[in-house]
Design a protein around this motif. Structure first.
Motif, short mmCIF file in Angstrom:
data_model
loop_
_atom_site.label_atom_id
_atom_site.label_comp_id
_atom_site.label_asym_id
_atom_site.label_seq_id
_atom_site.Cartn_x
_atom_site.Cartn_y
_atom_site.Cartn_z
N GLY A 166 2.62 -6.57 20.91
CA GLY A 166 1.39 -7.21 21.38
C GLY A 166 1.48 -7.78 22.77
O GLY A 166 0.53 -8.42 23.24
N PHE A 167 2.58 -7.53 23.46
CA PHE A 167 2.71 -7.97 24.85
C PHE A 167 2.56 -6.78 25.79
O PHE A 167 3.00 -5.66 25.50
CB PHE A 167 4.08 -8.62 25.10
N PHE A 168 1.96 -7.08 26.94
CA PHE A 168 1.92 -6.12 28.05
C PHE A 168 2.86 -6.64 29.13
O PHE A 168 2.77 -7.80 29.53
CB PHE A 168 0.51 -5.96 28.58
N TYR A 169 3.75 -5.77 29.61
CA TYR A 169 4.83 -6.19 30.49
C TYR A 169 4.68 -5.58 31.89
O TYR A 169 4.30 -4.42 32.04
CB TYR A 169 6.18 -5.74 29.93
N ALA A 170 5.04 -6.38 32.89
CA ALA A 170 5.26 -5.90 34.25
C ALA A 170 6.72 -6.14 34.58
O ALA A 170 7.19 -7.28 34.59
CB ALA A 170 4.36 -6.63 35.24
N LYS A 227 4.39 -11.20 31.76
CA LYS A 227 3.95 -10.56 30.53
C LYS A 227 2.69 -11.25 30.04
O LYS A 227 2.45 -12.44 30.32
CB LYS A 227 5.04 -10.57 29.45
N PHE A 228 1.86 -10.49 29.31
CA PHE A 228 0.58 -10.97 28.82
C PHE A 228 0.48 -10.71 27.33
O PHE A 228 0.78 -9.60 26.88
CB PHE A 228 -0.57 -10.26 29.54
N LYS A 229 0.07 -11.72 26.55
CA LYS A 229 -0.07 -11.55 25.10
C LYS A 229 -1.51 -11.26 24.74
O LYS A 229 -2.43 -11.97 25.18
CB LYS A 229 0.38 -12.83 24.38
N THR A 230 -1.72 -10.21 23.95
CA THR A 230 -3.06 -9.89 23.47
C THR A 230 -3.56 -10.98 22.52
O THR A 230 -2.77 -11.77 21.99
CB THR A 230 -3.07 -8.53 22.74
N LEU A 284 -6.44 -7.14 33.42
CA LEU A 284 -5.52 -8.15 33.93
C LEU A 284 -5.42 -8.03 35.44
O LEU A 284 -5.60 -6.95 36.02
CB LEU A 284 -4.12 -7.96 33.33
N ASN A 285 -5.06 -9.15 36.07
CA ASN A 285 -4.74 -9.13 37.47
C ASN A 285 -3.38 -8.45 37.64
O ASN A 285 -2.40 -8.86 37.02
CB ASN A 285 -4.70 -10.55 38.04
N LEU A 286 -3.33 -7.42 38.47
CA LEU A 286 -2.12 -6.63 38.62
C LEU A 286 -0.96 -7.45 39.17
O LEU A 286 0.20 -7.27 38.76
CB LEU A 286 -2.40 -5.44 39.54
N LYS A 287 -1.24 -8.36 40.06
CA LYS A 287 -0.18 -9.13 40.71
C LYS A 287 0.38 -10.22 39.81
O LYS A 287 1.60 -10.43 39.74
CB LYS A 287 -0.70 -9.76 42.00
N THR A 288 -0.51 -10.92 39.05
CA THR A 288 -0.07 -12.10 38.31
C THR A 288 -0.04 -11.92 36.80
O THR A 288 0.56 -12.73 36.09
CB THR A 288 -1.01 -13.27 38.62
N GLY A 289 -0.73 -10.89 36.28
CA GLY A 289 -0.82 -10.72 34.82
C GLY A 289 -1.84 -11.62 34.17
O GLY A 289 -1.93 -11.68 32.94
N THR A 290 -2.64 -12.32 34.96
CA THR A 290 -3.67 -13.21 34.43
C THR A 290 -4.81 -12.40 33.82
O THR A 290 -5.27 -11.41 34.41
CB THR A 290 -4.24 -14.12 35.54
#
Length: 315
Positions: free
Chosen positions: A102-106, A117-120, A154-160
């Motif tokens: 459930g996480f998206f990672y950079a 990383k961003f949690k759905t 999401l913001n590509l730079k920050t993952g927001t």
């Protein structure tokens, strides 16, 4: 995938293979810690991507790998909390990839270090918010779907998080197609195909279908081209959502009545209590369901189906 003179692919045996595209001879192979299938709807493995002579891919062992293109030797690996069958996207020295955790990672493309990383959000029945397939990016945003019924920006730079749009009652498995500042994406159980704005996720138009879309659409001569689990390829006007043409596989024609009624809806008598879902899935796949993204070259479309047939059709 093909990079210069090498064909590189993942396999269910837990290995990554690199072959000479001229003669099929093995250049190298790399063994991960093993593949596994999440559930009956986990149809895909992570497709390798090459950038600056490095091969990137995800694995059923929950890791993301970077391998040397020439030798296949590991450069780095990054462990997530779930199966990684999404294909990576490389942008601005980042490896962008989702996981079944459930996480998206950079990740840093050179070192594998976590950038963000961003949690759905998750959902009542799918609290993990599993990310099954690839994302798409423009210069400042990254977009992807999830099993929590949402598509995210999401913001590509920050993952927001910038916006998320919920498709009540349906996973978003298909990778979105980005074209002229619009997103085009199919849904699972709601059997729809949407055109969406990239800034707010607003719906421009919706095309009703009678079965799921799991694969990304392609663009051909200013027409959207995508496959559906009903065994059809659709050619659609990207501005209006009008179907200009379609192609149906022979197996779909032969087996269609086993799944759909005279109103072109899924038959209600097949599985009224939901207990025989695996048998229903077998019937769907018997249609020659199209799970692959169409490849377009000149005026021809190439794709495979779930019965093992490969097609080339001319528009």
């Amino acid at each position: 995938m093909i990079h210069e003179d090498i064909v590189i692919f993942s396999s269910a045996d837990g290995k990554v293979y690199a072959l000479d595209h001229r003669n099929g001879k093995l250049r190298w192979s790399y063994t991960t810690k093993g593949e596994q299938q999440y559930d009956a709807w986990d149809y895909y493995l992570s497709s390798p991507v090459v950038s600056k002579n490095i091969v990137y891919l995800g694995s059923g062992d929950s890791s993301v790998y970077a391998l040397d293109l020439a030798s296949g030797k590991q450069i780095w690996s990054f462990k997530t909390g779930g199966i990684v069958h999404a294909s990576p996207v490389i942008k601005d020295e980042k490896v962008l990839i989702g996981s079944y955790d459930g996480f998206f990672y950079a990740l840093n493309a050179k070192t594998g270090g976590l950038i963000w990383k961003f949690k759905t959000v998750g959902d009542l029945y799918f609290p993990k918010g599993e990310i099954q397939r690839a994302a798409v990016t423009n210069e400042k945003d990254v977009f992807f779907g999830s099993r929590d019924y949402n598509i995210y920006s999401l913001n590509l730079k920050t993952g927001t998080g910038q916006w998320n749009r919920k498709e009540p009652g349906s996973w978003i498995i298909a990778p979105p197609l980005l074209y002229q500042d619009k997103l085009y994406v199919g849904t699972s159980d709601t059997h729809q195909f949407h055109s969406m704005g990239t800034t707010y996720g607003d719906i421009k138009w919706t095309l009703p279908l009678n079965m799921r879309v799991y694969a990304a659409a392609s663009m051909m001569n200013n027409e959207l081209v995508f496959g559906c689990f009903n065994g059809r390829i659709y050619f659609v006007n990207p501005e209006s959502g009008k179907v200009n043409a379609s192609f149906q596989t022979e197996e779909s024609k032969k087996n269609y009545a086993a799944l759909f009624d005279e109103k072109d809806k899924v038959r209600k008598d097949i599985d009224p209590d939901g207990k025989n879902y695996l048998e229903v899935e077998r019937r769907i796949l018997a249609l020659g369901a199209i799970l692959s993204s169409p490849t377009v070259e000149n005026d021809q479309v190439y794709f495979g189906d779930s019965n093992g047939f490969f097609y080339a059709i001319k528009r």
